[in-house]
Design a protein around this motif. Structure first.
Motif, mmCIF file in Angstrom:
data_model
loop_
_atom_site.group_PDB
_atom_site.id
_atom_site.type_symbol
_atom_site.label_atom_id
_atom_site.label_comp_id
_atom_site.label_asym_id
_atom_site.label_seq_id
_atom_site.Cartn_x
_atom_site.Cartn_y
_atom_site.Cartn_z
ATOM 1 N N LYS A 6 23.446 41.886 26.631
ATOM 2 C CA LYS A 6 24.834 42.298 26.869
ATOM 3 C C LYS A 6 25.282 41.894 28.276
ATOM 4 N N LEU A 7 26.564 41.619 28.415
ATOM 5 C CA LEU A 7 27.143 41.336 29.725
ATOM 6 C C LEU A 7 26.941 42.525 30.658
ATOM 7 N N GLU A 8 26.551 42.230 31.898
ATOM 8 C CA GLU A 8 26.400 43.276 32.911
ATOM 9 C C GLU A 8 27.390 43.005 34.044
ATOM 10 N N ILE A 9 27.664 44.041 34.794
ATOM 11 C CA ILE A 9 28.709 43.908 35.824
ATOM 12 C C ILE A 9 28.305 42.898 36.905
ATOM 13 N N LEU A 10 27.004 42.735 37.123
ATOM 14 C CA LEU A 10 26.547 41.779 38.138
ATOM 15 C C LEU A 10 26.682 40.319 37.689
ATOM 16 N N ASP A 11 26.995 40.114 36.409
ATOM 17 C CA ASP A 11 27.077 38.735 35.905
ATOM 18 C C ASP A 11 28.244 37.956 36.499
ATOM 19 N N LYS A 12 29.187 38.669 37.078
ATOM 20 C CA LYS A 12 30.292 37.946 37.751
ATOM 21 C C LYS A 12 29.728 37.058 38.865
#
Lengths: 151, 151
Positions: free
Chosen positions: B11-17
């Motif tokens: 799943k996408l995580e907030i740190l992936d930005k």
């Protein structure tokens, strides 16, 4: 029916089940009878999304029947600068009420809603047969729809 | 890149930005830079839908970069006995990571998620050019996609 009669578009209400809303959907696709409890649960679930999932209907106030419906939900994206897209689904007009521009009214209502929600576009999938209708509503063909069925 | 390397989907995580997620989306379509605040707000908004809106990614754990992504959201309907439909959107694989079946992994992950959520079907729109890829993933062409742009 009288083509001069004014048909207003409004949001789906919980009492619309008793006004033939499910029977109308049955003209579109497979839709067995739905119990009052199932209907109410799904109604509340969709309602909880507020303006992000809108189902609209046209009621014939002489017969008290729902004669047209359609839905739009708002998808939140990261692309297009955290943009939003409206998805139109489940548009159907009662076979006895065709030719009165009710479908166009439904599409305009749903499109305007998506616009007012700040969407950068609205999309929908339709058969080749219905393409000309959506072109009259200002839509253009872009991609092809792919599907995988589980049941 | 090494084709033997195992790439897991998560799943996408907030740190992936900070791992190039937005830059990856820019390979798909218009996507200006997004501020950390905008990203976090949209992330939380999508997260609030829980399993009803899932964004997945593949991270290359050697470079620490996000190299593939896709999303699926679950639409609640009245038809098909209060059925659900999965909508797949925004599938993209880094141009430097093509040919390693990452796109197929993303589609399988999203399709499985929709299935596990009880959807009766999953749909997506694609260009004619990408049709053969989705056919390899078990999808079939059905309708045409119509679009109206507001901006």
């Amino acid at each position: 029916m009288d083509a001069e009669h004014k048909f207003g578009v409004r949001k789906l209400e919980i009492l619309d089940k008793s006004k033939g809303f499910i029977e109308l959907l049955q003209q579109l696709t497979i839709c067995d009878s739905v119990s009052d409890k199932e209907f109410e649960e799904r109604f509340q679930e969709i309602n909880s999304y507020g303006d992000n999932h809108l189902i609209c209907v046209i009621e014939d106030d002489r017969s008290g029947k729902i004669i047209a419906t359609g839905s739009v939900f708002i998808e939140k994206k990261f692309l297009r600068n955290c943009g939003k897209v409206g998805h139109i689904e489940d548009v159907v007009v009662d076979s006895a009420a065709r030719g009165m521009q009710l479908g166009k009214k439904i599409i305009e209502f749903l499109t305007d809603h998506a616009h007012s929600m700040g969407c950068y576009k609205v999309i929908l999938d339709c058969s080749l047969e219905n393409k000309a209708f959506y072109e009259k509503c200002g839509y253009k063909q872009k991609e092809v729809q792919m599907v995988k069925y589980f049941m």
